[in-house]
Design an enzyme around this catalytic site. Structure first.
Site, PDB file in Angstrom:
ATOM      1  N   ARG A   1       0.844  -1.198   0.000  1.00  0.00           N
ATOM      2  CA  ARG A   1       0.000   0.000   0.000  1.00  0.00           C
ATOM      3  C   ARG A   1       0.878   1.246   0.000  1.00  0.00           C
ATOM      4  O   ARG A   1       0.528   2.276  -0.563  1.00  0.00           O
ATOM      5  CB  ARG A   1      -0.927  -0.005   1.206  1.00  0.00           C
ATOM      6  CG  ARG A   1      -2.236  -0.727   0.979  1.00  0.00           C
ATOM      7  CD  ARG A   1      -2.032  -2.174   0.529  1.00  0.00           C
ATOM      8  NE  ARG A   1      -3.294  -2.886   0.379  1.00  0.00           N
ATOM      9  CZ  ARG A   1      -3.886  -3.545   1.369  1.00  0.00           C
ATOM     10  NH1 ARG A   1      -3.299  -3.657   2.551  1.00  0.00           N
ATOM     11  NH2 ARG A   1      -5.035  -4.159   1.170  1.00  0.00           N
TER      12      ARG A   1
ATOM     13  N   HIS B   1      -6.411  -9.725  -3.964  1.00  0.00           N
ATOM     14  CA  HIS B   1      -5.426  -8.703  -3.575  1.00  0.00           C
ATOM     15  C   HIS B   1      -4.237  -8.721  -4.538  1.00  0.00           C
ATOM     16  O   HIS B   1      -3.088  -8.544  -4.128  1.00  0.00           O
ATOM     17  CB  HIS B   1      -4.924  -8.919  -2.133  1.00  0.00           C
ATOM     18  CG  HIS B   1      -5.877  -8.430  -1.080  1.00  0.00           C
ATOM     19  ND1 HIS B   1      -6.102  -7.096  -0.823  1.00  0.00           N
ATOM     20  CD2 HIS B   1      -6.659  -9.106  -0.194  1.00  0.00           C
ATOM     21  CE1 HIS B   1      -6.983  -6.971   0.170  1.00  0.00           C
ATOM     22  NE2 HIS B   1      -7.345  -8.178   0.557  1.00  0.00           N
TER      23      HIS B   1
ATOM     24  N   TRP C   1      -0.759  -2.860   8.510  1.00  0.00           N
ATOM     25  CA  TRP C   1      -1.226  -2.555   7.149  1.00  0.00           C
ATOM     26  C   TRP C   1      -0.978  -1.079   6.898  1.00  0.00           C
ATOM     27  O   TRP C   1      -1.090  -0.257   7.805  1.00  0.00           O
ATOM     28  CB  TRP C   1      -2.716  -2.907   7.024  1.00  0.00           C
ATOM     29  CG  TRP C   1      -2.967  -4.360   7.291  1.00  0.00           C
ATOM     30  CD1 TRP C   1      -3.434  -4.912   8.444  1.00  0.00           C
ATOM     31  CD2 TRP C   1      -2.720  -5.449   6.389  1.00  0.00           C
ATOM     32  NE1 TRP C   1      -3.512  -6.291   8.319  1.00  0.00           N
ATOM     33  CE2 TRP C   1      -3.081  -6.637   7.069  1.00  0.00           C
ATOM     34  CE3 TRP C   1      -2.247  -5.540   5.080  1.00  0.00           C
ATOM     35  CZ2 TRP C   1      -2.971  -7.903   6.484  1.00  0.00           C
ATOM     36  CZ3 TRP C   1      -2.146  -6.795   4.504  1.00  0.00           C
ATOM     37  CH2 TRP C   1      -2.498  -7.966   5.195  1.00  0.00           C
TER      38      TRP C   1
ATOM     39  N   ASP D   1      -6.825 -14.116   1.569  1.00  0.00           N
ATOM     40  CA  ASP D   1      -7.913 -13.351   2.183  1.00  0.00           C
ATOM     41  C   ASP D   1      -8.772 -12.604   1.161  1.00  0.00           C
ATOM     42  O   ASP D   1      -8.308 -12.231   0.093  1.00  0.00           O
ATOM     43  CB  ASP D   1      -7.352 -12.353   3.205  1.00  0.00           C
ATOM     44  CG  ASP D   1      -6.338 -11.390   2.589  1.00  0.00           C
ATOM     45  OD1 ASP D   1      -5.537 -11.822   1.734  1.00  0.00           O
ATOM     46  OD2 ASP D   1      -6.355 -10.183   2.932  1.00  0.00           O
ATOM     47  N   GLU D   2     -10.011 -12.427   1.557  1.00  0.00           N
ATOM     48  CA  GLU D   2     -10.937 -11.470   0.950  1.00  0.00           C
ATOM     49  C   GLU D   2     -11.123 -11.566  -0.565  1.00  0.00           C
ATOM     50  O   GLU D   2     -11.168 -10.551  -1.250  1.00  0.00           O
ATOM     51  CB  GLU D   2     -10.485 -10.035   1.318  1.00  0.00           C
ATOM     52  CG  GLU D   2     -10.472  -9.806   2.814  1.00  0.00           C
ATOM     53  CD  GLU D   2     -10.097  -8.389   3.213  1.00  0.00           C
ATOM     54  OE1 GLU D   2     -10.683  -7.887   4.178  1.00  0.00           O
ATOM     55  OE2 GLU D   2      -9.205  -7.790   2.571  1.00  0.00           O
TER      56      GLU D   2
ATOM     57  N   ASP E   1       0.147  -6.805  -3.077  1.00  0.00           N
ATOM     58  CA  ASP E   1      -1.254  -6.458  -2.862  1.00  0.00           C
ATOM     59  C   ASP E   1      -1.733  -5.727  -4.101  1.00  0.00           C
ATOM     60  O   ASP E   1      -0.966  -5.540  -5.050  1.00  0.00           O
ATOM     61  CB  ASP E   1      -1.444  -5.627  -1.577  1.00  0.00           C
ATOM     62  CG  ASP E   1      -2.732  -6.016  -0.859  1.00  0.00           C
ATOM     63  OD1 ASP E   1      -3.803  -5.886  -1.483  1.00  0.00           O
ATOM     64  OD2 ASP E   1      -2.667  -6.464   0.311  1.00  0.00           O
TER      65      ASP E   1
ATOM     66  N   TRP F   1      -6.928 -14.122  11.630  1.00  0.00           N
ATOM     67  CA  TRP F   1      -6.978 -12.647  11.740  1.00  0.00           C
ATOM     68  C   TRP F   1      -8.369 -12.114  11.997  1.00  0.00           C
ATOM     69  O   TRP F   1      -8.544 -11.119  12.672  1.00  0.00           O
ATOM     70  CB  TRP F   1      -6.378 -12.005  10.481  1.00  0.00           C
ATOM     71  CG  TRP F   1      -7.220 -12.079   9.240  1.00  0.00           C
ATOM     72  CD1 TRP F   1      -7.356 -13.140   8.405  1.00  0.00           C
ATOM     73  CD2 TRP F   1      -8.034 -11.044   8.687  1.00  0.00           C
ATOM     74  NE1 TRP F   1      -8.203 -12.844   7.370  1.00  0.00           N
ATOM     75  CE2 TRP F   1      -8.632 -11.551   7.508  1.00  0.00           C
ATOM     76  CE3 TRP F   1      -8.313  -9.713   9.052  1.00  0.00           C
ATOM     77  CZ2 TRP F   1      -9.496 -10.788   6.706  1.00  0.00           C
ATOM     78  CZ3 TRP F   1      -9.163  -8.959   8.251  1.00  0.00           C
ATOM     79  CH2 TRP F   1      -9.743  -9.490   7.103  1.00  0.00           C
TER      80      TRP F   1
ATOM     81  N   TYR G   1      -3.672  -5.760  15.390  1.00  0.00           N
ATOM     82  CA  TYR G   1      -3.621  -4.910  14.206  1.00  0.00           C
ATOM     83  C   TYR G   1      -3.087  -3.530  14.582  1.00  0.00           C
ATOM     84  O   TYR G   1      -3.774  -2.714  15.174  1.00  0.00           O
ATOM     85  CB  TYR G   1      -5.001  -4.856  13.524  1.00  0.00           C
ATOM     86  CG  TYR G   1      -5.144  -5.933  12.466  1.00  0.00           C
ATOM     87  CD1 TYR G   1      -4.638  -7.215  12.694  1.00  0.00           C
ATOM     88  CD2 TYR G   1      -5.749  -5.679  11.234  1.00  0.00           C
ATOM     89  CE1 TYR G   1      -4.736  -8.205  11.726  1.00  0.00           C
ATOM     90  CE2 TYR G   1      -5.854  -6.666  10.261  1.00  0.00           C
ATOM     91  CZ  TYR G   1      -5.342  -7.926  10.519  1.00  0.00           C
ATOM     92  OH  TYR G   1      -5.423  -8.908   9.563  1.00  0.00           O
ATOM     93  N   PHE G   2      -1.851  -3.296  14.191  1.00  0.00           N
ATOM     94  CA  PHE G   2      -1.209  -2.039  14.577  1.00  0.00           C
ATOM     95  C   PHE G   2      -1.605  -0.872  13.660  1.00  0.00           C
ATOM     96  O   PHE G   2      -1.116   0.231  13.811  1.00  0.00           O
ATOM     97  CB  PHE G   2       0.320  -2.209  14.619  1.00  0.00           C
ATOM     98  CG  PHE G   2       0.829  -2.963  15.827  1.00  0.00           C
ATOM     99  CD1 PHE G   2      -0.037  -3.577  16.724  1.00  0.00           C
ATOM    100  CD2 PHE G   2       2.210  -3.068  16.076  1.00  0.00           C
ATOM    101  CE1 PHE G   2       0.436  -4.275  17.843  1.00  0.00           C
ATOM    102  CE2 PHE G   2       2.696  -3.758  17.189  1.00  0.00           C
ATOM    103  CZ  PHE G   2       1.807  -4.358  18.061  1.00  0.00           C
ATOM    104  N   ASP G   3      -2.510  -1.159  12.693  1.00  0.00           N
ATOM    105  CA  ASP G   3      -3.055  -0.031  11.919  1.00  0.00           C
ATOM    106  C   ASP G   3      -4.270   0.563  12.629  1.00  0.00           C
ATOM    107  O   ASP G   3      -4.886   1.493  12.134  1.00  0.00           O
ATOM    108  CB  ASP G   3      -3.400  -0.443  10.481  1.00  0.00           C
ATOM    109  CG  ASP G   3      -4.407  -1.583  10.384  1.00  0.00           C
ATOM    110  OD1 ASP G   3      -4.568  -2.345  11.377  1.00  0.00           O
ATOM    111  OD2 ASP G   3      -5.045  -1.710   9.325  1.00  0.00           O
TER     112      ASP G   3
ATOM    113  N   GLU H   1      -2.213   1.270   4.418  1.00  0.00           N
ATOM    114  CA  GLU H   1      -3.015   2.145   3.556  1.00  0.00           C
ATOM    115  C   GLU H   1      -2.786   3.610   3.887  1.00  0.00           C
ATOM    116  O   GLU H   1      -2.711   4.468   2.996  1.00  0.00           O
ATOM    117  CB  GLU H   1      -4.512   1.850   3.713  1.00  0.00           C
ATOM    118  CG  GLU H   1      -4.988   0.566   3.078  1.00  0.00           C
ATOM    119  CD  GLU H   1      -4.939  -0.621   4.036  1.00  0.00           C
ATOM    120  OE1 GLU H   1      -4.156  -0.586   5.003  1.00  0.00           O
ATOM    121  OE2 GLU H   1      -5.685  -1.602   3.802  1.00  0.00           O
TER     122      GLU H   1
HETATM  123  C1  NAG Z   1      -8.109  -6.518   5.899  1.00  0.00           C
HETATM  124  C2  NAG Z   1      -7.199  -6.999   4.804  1.00  0.00           C
HETATM  125  C3  NAG Z   1      -6.008  -6.101   4.565  1.00  0.00           C
HETATM  126  C4  NAG Z   1      -6.278  -4.674   5.018  1.00  0.00           C
HETATM  127  C5  NAG Z   1      -6.583  -4.707   6.507  1.00  0.00           C
HETATM  128  C6  NAG Z   1      -6.881  -3.358   7.142  1.00  0.00           C
HETATM  129  C7  NAG Z   1      -6.233  -8.849   6.157  1.00  0.00           C
HETATM  130  C8  NAG Z   1      -5.780 -10.259   6.173  1.00  0.00           C
HETATM  131  N1  NAG Z   1      -6.784  -8.383   5.000  1.00  0.00           N
HETATM  132  O1  NAG Z   1      -9.246  -5.943   5.370  1.00  0.00           O
HETATM  133  O2  NAG Z   1      -5.655  -6.144   3.225  1.00  0.00           O
HETATM  134  O3  NAG Z   1      -5.191  -3.857   4.787  1.00  0.00           O
HETATM  135  O4  NAG Z   1      -7.583  -5.647   6.834  1.00  0.00           O
HETATM  136  O5  NAG Z   1      -6.927  -3.439   8.535  1.00  0.00           O
HETATM  137  O6  NAG Z   1      -6.101  -8.166   7.135  1.00  0.00           O
END
Ligand code: NAG
Length: 542
Positions: A149, A253, A459, A317-318, A178, A384, A409-411, A461
């Protein structure tokens, strides 16, 4: 007393003994092999930078004033014993990581100024006599960085790996692919980085406010690691006892790959590398065409040649599978393989990759979606979406790494949204990270044996700079390191927070932009320019 010794993560046992050891210019490291000298080097470098001393290594036993390493078969993997006895320090272990962690503990016993990156006035490098016996609770102690990202320079990756080792973490999960960028050179498919590593620069717009670029718009924002860069990173990590686990996402992704080679998708339609958020992710690898699998196998052959890691992460994922429902190739595959749903087709996809990866002597690991439609026999799962995936996979006898969004999740924000820098959402302050336990309520003893450990994920972004990345990682990584290293019985938030001051001073010296204000900790930092001494006053209001 023992409580004056501030080591993070907390050692299993620590006994303070009367007396102390004084480091000086004549202190030497008595080493027997390369592994021992590599461990010694960590501290040699510290003294050199902070004090200008060129401490030597010797291969015959000195009379006094030395640090020695002893191989001891009955110490468990990565464990160590550290004895400080007046004029001799002994580190016992049975492997390189154990020696390294003995050194890291020794480093934390020294004054925080040992972390200084510039030469400081001569100070007294005294440490108390101690007897420490220590070993990790889990074998997988990880951090994931998303470099897709936003791209991060090789030097920052190495720095982060060094900091992982400082916290006795041993796994760096490298999220290289990604939608927004393919970040690793693959010789057989040069377009992956010629096209896939670059996107149209819309960095002035918020992540979810970016338009879909036109195909002919100039893509200038991004970057990638050459295979030489990767070799350098992997070798560096090895010298820090860290395994780099590459993640090659599939089947979703991967817009960056499809932008490079449209035939990889069902629609075969040219698409741009997206500049920002993309949801739902419908443009995914076609599961019907054999050429998709040939491509992925070729990519993995190059990846496995670069990364010695036992585990190869395949994402998983996703994936929104609507194209698979319409695609003639996918429909044929489902008929031929007697698959009843697109979930089973995803399971077919992952199982096929698992056969390939295990034929090369490696182990496939993927996000918990790989459970859907049936898990591949030898696969490990990274849980996750909470802990459900971990519970389910471990019940079926699969190994798992726990990384639930709630704690790992450190984001997520670490403090109030109105004062913190932009984050993904959620709220995971350091106190919550500290409560993380990879062993979940409801797990049987048998299931618990399948828990390899835990991991934090960052993550990216919303993370465009190294200093923002550091802000999100520290000090939460300190809490994470204790959650995956120290015995459960020693978990004590008040005790932990009292040991944080020592680590904050070290972060400060290391030049880490750690989050200072997010936890109702008010921390005042003062730097005395003359002596380069850092004072951090903490008011703990946890
Ligand atoms: C999820 C996505 C990841 C995204 C993140 C944001 C995983 C395994 N997949 O939606 O691509 O950046 O969370 O918190 O976490």
């Amino acid at each position: 007393t023992e409580s004056d010794i501030h080591v993070i993560p907390k050692p299993e046992s620590l006994k303070l003994i009367e007396g102390n050891f004084q480091f000086n210019k004549n202190t030497v490291f008595y080493v027997a092999d390369k592994a021992q000298s590599a461990a010694a080097q960590i501290l040699i470098d510290r003294f050199k930078e902070a004090q200008g001393w060129e401490l030597k290594t010797v291969d015959t036993q000195p009379k006094s004033n030395y640090i020695q390493f002893k191989t001891s078969e009955d110490i468990e993997d990565e464990g160590y014993k550290l004895m400080v006895e007046n004029d001799v320090i002994t580190i016992q272990s049975n492997d390189f990581n154990g020696f390294l962690y003995g050194i890291q503990t020794l480093r934390q016993l020294l004054p925080p100024a040992i972390e200084s990156q510039t030469k400081i006035a001569d100070i007294s490098w005294v440490i108390p006599n101690v007897e420490i016996a220590d070993k990790p609770r889990f074998e997988w102690r990880g951090l994931m960085l998303d470099v897709s990202r936003h791209f991060f320079q090789k030097e920052y990756i190495k720095k982060t790996i060094d900091r992982l080792a400082f916290h006795k973490m041993n796994t760096f999960h490298f999220h290289l692919i990604d939608d927004q960028g393919w970040r690793i050179e693959i010789k057989k498919y040069p377009k992956l980085t010629e096209v896939g590593a670059w996107r149209v620069d819309q960095e002035d717009k918020p992540w979810d406010g970016r338009y879909t670029p036109k195909l002919d718009e100039k893509a200038t924002y991004g970057g990638f690691y050459t295979q030489d860069d990767i070799k350098e990173i992997v070798a560096y990590a090895e010298s820090r006892g860290v395994t780099v686990v590459p993640e090659i996402e599939m089947p979703a992704h991967v817009t960056s790959a499809i932008a490079s080679y449209p035939d990889l998708s069902c629609l075969e339609k040219p698409v741009p590398v997206p500049s920002g958020g993309l949801w739902p992710i419908t443009d995914i690898y076609c599961a019907g065409k054999d050429s998709t699998f040939e491509f992925l196998e070729d990519v993995l052959v190059e990846v496995m040649a670069l990364f010695p890691s036992k585990y190869i992460h395949v994402g998983g994922d996703e994936a929104t599978k609507t194209n698979w429902e319409k695609c003639p190739h996918c429909k044929k595959r489902m008929r031929d393989e007697q698959l009843k749903s697109v979930e089973e087709l995803q399971s077919y996809f992952i199982k096929r990759m698992e056969r390939f990866i295990s034929s090369k002597g490696r182990v496939l690991i993927g996000w918990d979606e790989i459970l859907e439609g049936g898990l591949a026999p030898g696969a490990a799962v990274m849980s996750w979406r909470g802990v459900k995936g971990g519970l389910e996979a471990s019940a079926e006898g699969h190994d798992v790494v726990m990384t639930p969004g709630t704690h790992c999740y450190f984001d997520h924000y670490q403090g109030p949204m109105d004062t913190e820098p932009l984050a993904w959402g959620g709220h995971s302050p350091v106190s919550k990270v500290y409560q993380f336990d990879p062993i979940v309520d409801g797990m049987s003893e048998e299931q618990a044996k399948h828990v390899l450990g835990g991991q934090a994920n960052l993550w990216a972004e919303h993370i465009t700079t190294e200093s923002h990345s550091e802000y999100m990682i520290f000090p939460r990584l300190a809490a994470m390191s204790e959650a995956v290293w120290s015995p459960k019985s020693s978990r004590d938030w008040v005790d932990f927070s009292s040991r944080m001051e020592n680590i904050f001073k070290r972060y400060q010296h290391q030049g880490i932009n750690y989050a200072k204000s997010a936890y109702t900790i008010t921390s005042e930092t003062e730097v005395d320019e003359a002596t380069n001494t850092i004072t951090v006053s903490l008011k703990n209001e946890f």
